[in-house]
Design a protein around this motif. Structure first.
Motif, mmCIF file in Angstrom:
data_model
loop_
_atom_site.group_PDB
_atom_site.id
_atom_site.type_symbol
_atom_site.label_atom_id
_atom_site.label_comp_id
_atom_site.label_asym_id
_atom_site.label_seq_id
_atom_site.Cartn_x
_atom_site.Cartn_y
_atom_site.Cartn_z
ATOM 1 N N LEU A 133 49.273 47.916 34.365
ATOM 2 C CA LEU A 133 47.875 48.232 34.643
ATOM 3 C C LEU A 133 47.399 47.707 35.942
ATOM 4 C CD1 LEU A 133 45.165 49.366 33.813
ATOM 5 C CD2 LEU A 133 44.637 47.311 32.455
ATOM 6 N N LEU A 134 47.827 46.581 36.358
ATOM 7 C CA LEU A 134 47.303 45.580 37.557
ATOM 8 C C LEU A 134 47.967 46.550 38.675
ATOM 9 C CD1 LEU A 134 46.426 43.443 39.072
ATOM 10 C CD2 LEU A 134 48.360 41.898 38.696
ATOM 11 N N CYS A 135 49.317 46.962 38.486
ATOM 12 C CA CYS A 135 49.996 47.764 39.810
ATOM 13 C C CYS A 135 49.046 48.878 39.905
ATOM 14 C CB CYS A 135 51.365 47.967 39.413
ATOM 15 S SG CYS A 135 52.486 46.665 39.318
ATOM 16 N N VAL A 136 48.781 49.670 38.790
ATOM 17 C CA VAL A 136 48.058 50.978 38.992
ATOM 18 C C VAL A 136 46.870 50.708 39.927
ATOM 19 C CG1 VAL A 136 46.746 52.726 37.836
ATOM 20 C CG2 VAL A 136 49.197 52.189 36.969
ATOM 21 N N LEU A 137 46.208 49.593 39.098
ATOM 22 C CA LEU A 137 44.932 49.426 39.865
ATOM 23 C C LEU A 137 44.838 48.933 41.328
ATOM 24 C CD1 LEU A 137 43.241 47.349 37.006
ATOM 25 C CD2 LEU A 137 42.511 49.589 37.805
ATOM 26 N N LEU A 138 45.891 48.132 41.775
ATOM 27 C CA LEU A 138 46.188 47.826 43.157
ATOM 28 C C LEU A 138 46.655 48.808 43.975
ATOM 29 C CD1 LEU A 138 47.961 44.480 42.815
ATOM 30 C CD2 LEU A 138 45.679 44.728 43.360
ATOM 31 N N CYS A 139 47.213 49.911 43.393
ATOM 32 C CA CYS A 139 47.626 51.206 44.200
ATOM 33 C C CYS A 139 46.163 52.187 44.276
ATOM 34 C CB CYS A 139 48.278 52.146 43.334
ATOM 35 S SG CYS A 139 50.190 51.313 43.338
ATOM 36 N N TRP A 140 45.279 51.856 43.551
ATOM 37 C CA TRP A 140 44.055 52.705 43.620
ATOM 38 C C TRP A 140 43.272 52.109 44.512
ATOM 39 C CZ3 TRP A 140 38.852 51.007 42.580
ATOM 40 C CH2 TRP A 140 37.978 52.052 42.668
ATOM 41 N N ASN B 158 39.199 28.675 29.980
ATOM 42 C CA ASN B 158 38.325 29.863 29.516
ATOM 43 C C ASN B 158 37.483 30.245 30.605
ATOM 44 O OD1 ASN B 158 38.846 29.752 26.692
ATOM 45 N ND2 ASN B 158 37.289 28.252 26.572
ATOM 46 N N TYR B 159 37.588 29.747 31.658
ATOM 47 C CA TYR B 159 36.858 30.498 33.119
ATOM 48 C C TYR B 159 37.876 31.242 33.778
ATOM 49 C CZ TYR B 159 34.041 30.825 37.168
ATOM 50 O OH TYR B 159 33.236 31.252 38.172
ATOM 51 N N PHE B 160 39.164 31.155 33.549
ATOM 52 C CA PHE B 160 39.955 31.842 34.499
ATOM 53 C C PHE B 160 40.659 32.901 33.798
ATOM 54 C CE2 PHE B 160 39.822 27.339 35.804
ATOM 55 C CZ PHE B 160 39.402 27.686 37.201
ATOM 56 N N LEU B 161 40.737 34.115 34.557
ATOM 57 C CA LEU B 161 41.603 34.996 33.795
ATOM 58 C C LEU B 161 43.092 34.996 34.179
ATOM 59 C CD1 LEU B 161 39.156 37.886 34.889
ATOM 60 C CD2 LEU B 161 39.688 37.180 32.344
ATOM 61 N N LEU C 288 40.281 41.726 39.449
ATOM 62 C CA LEU C 288 40.359 43.031 39.582
ATOM 63 C C LEU C 288 40.631 43.849 38.371
ATOM 64 C CD1 LEU C 288 41.956 43.234 43.358
ATOM 65 C CD2 LEU C 288 39.555 43.874 42.498
ATOM 66 N N ALA C 289 42.117 43.572 37.822
ATOM 67 C CA ALA C 289 42.692 44.151 36.958
ATOM 68 C C ALA C 289 41.681 44.369 35.586
ATOM 69 C CB ALA C 289 43.967 43.540 36.378
ATOM 70 N N ALA C 290 40.755 43.253 35.183
ATOM 71 C CA ALA C 290 39.917 43.071 34.294
ATOM 72 C C ALA C 290 38.484 43.822 34.317
ATOM 73 C CB ALA C 290 39.760 41.553 33.853
ATOM 74 N N ARG D 3 29.751 41.691 40.785
ATOM 75 C CA ARG D 3 29.030 42.024 41.998
ATOM 76 C C ARG D 3 29.686 41.836 43.314
ATOM 77 N NH1 ARG D 3 23.203 39.131 43.134
ATOM 78 N NH2 ARG D 3 22.582 40.124 44.874
ATOM 79 N N PHE D 4 30.370 40.729 43.203
ATOM 80 C CA PHE D 4 31.214 40.611 44.349
ATOM 81 C C PHE D 4 32.327 41.663 44.728
ATOM 82 C CE2 PHE D 4 35.172 38.888 46.215
ATOM 83 C CZ PHE D 4 34.920 38.264 47.409
ATOM 84 N N LEU D 5 32.974 42.249 43.909
ATOM 85 C CA LEU D 5 33.964 43.073 44.129
ATOM 86 C C LEU D 5 33.364 44.565 44.337
ATOM 87 C CD1 LEU D 5 36.380 41.935 41.168
ATOM 88 C CD2 LEU D 5 36.949 41.820 43.529
#
Length: 320
Positions: free
Chosen positions: A5-12, A58-61, A77-79, A96-98
């Motif tokens: 999923l992360l690879c797909v999102l980064l390609c997008w 718990n703060y970090f993904l 990004l992936a989440a 909001r940042f992204l």
């Protein structure tokens, strides 16, 4: 599955990043606001230099998010990109940042976040005020004074309706003063942000403890205040290390101001202690204080009234 999923999102996302040659994931991760959202230590204290001050998984993904802001950005990004992603409800400021950098255009990105939406409708403000209650020798944690942040609904609104943002050690009633000081010096307590009605702080400091309070209105606009409030939600029940002399209430409030106005350079200088007076001075030196107000304690008000009375009136008052 997560890696795919992360690879797909980064390609997008790649075309959007390529549209601006100066923008890349590394650039975003190194930007002042992302660094502020991650609470990265720029060298202000000797502990955890270059790492996040947040001491809570718990703060970090990302598994190594505390040490690698780029890895945390990729995981974010992936989440957060999928519509109605549950992680959006946890990280409104990150979204909001992204969204601002990657041109995510959605009318209601938090429509599925009922708890956050209720909280956000209750916690709103148009002015932020740094409050400095004077020293209180009966409390070891306040022997140099204390600082908190007040969020006002408007310039002319009653302070009784405001919210107080406080950072403090999570201690127990069983801890005596000497044990509290020892653990506070050694980083034995976790520290957390708390949001409470400001009227509780007035009753505690001015009425019960007879502490004078100085109030400094911060020169933050509405967007900057919104950044701060949204990030407070992200810090709900999140632990930091608490150290009595440097990583204390005053220092953490400077971190919040950096989120509101990144690049303020409030945390760049190495410090071995952070006391409220220095916090006020740092904000003033950066032009972040627009107004000042003194709120005397009830004891000071009564003493001032006593001094205006004649000797006969004072004798009568004592007799009564």
């Amino acid at each position: 599955m997560r890696t795919g999923l992360l690879c797909v999102l980064l390609c997008w996302i790649a075309p959007a990043l390529a549209a601006n040659s100066s923008l890349s994931l590394a650039d975003l991760a190194a930007s002042p606001r992302w660094q502020a959202l991650m609470h990265v230590n720029p060298g202000a204290t000797l502990r955890d230099r270059g790492r996040s001050y947040i001491d809570d998984d718990n703060y970090f993904l990302a598994k190594n998010g505390k040490d690698d802001v780029l890895a945390e950005l990729r995981a974010t990004l992936a989440a957060l990109e999928p519509a109605k992603a549950p992680e959006r409800c946890r990280y409104p400021a990150r979204y909001r940042f992204l969204a601002g950098h990657l041109d995510w255009q959605e009318d209601a990105p938090f429509a599925h976040c009922e708890e956050y939406s209720r909280w956000r409708s209750a916690v709103h403000a148009s002015r932020a005020v740094l409050v400095f209650p004077a020293a209180y020798l009966n409390s070891p944690s306040s022997m140099f004074g204390h600082t908190l942040l007040r969020l006002d609904q408007g310039k002319d609104s009653a302070v009784w309706l405001s919210w107080a943002v406080n950072f403090g050690a999570v201690s127990t009633e069983a801890d005596n003063s000497f044990f509290y000081i020892y653990r506070g010096l050694a980083g034995g307590y976790p520290g957390r942000f708390a949001l409470v009605p400001y009227v509780q702080k007035i009753q505690e400091y001015s009425h019960m403890e007879n502490r004078d309070m100085w109030e400094y209105t911060l020169d933050l606009d509405q967007q900057e205040i919104d950044w701060l409030i949204e990030h407070l939600w992200e810090l709900k029940d999140i632990n930091f290390d608490y150290y009595f002399f440097d990583e204390n209430c005053s220092f953490r409030l400077l971190e919040l101001v950096e989120v509101a106005r990144p690049g303020s350079q409030l945390l760049t200088e190495l410090r071995f202690a952070e006391v409220p007076v220095n916090t006020v001075r740092a904000l003033d030196d950066r032009g972040l204080i627009s107004e000042r107000h003194y709120r005397p304690s009830k004891a000071v008000e009564l003493d001032n009234l006593r001094r205006q009375m004649t000797a006969q009136q004072q004798r009568l008052a004592r007799a009564l």
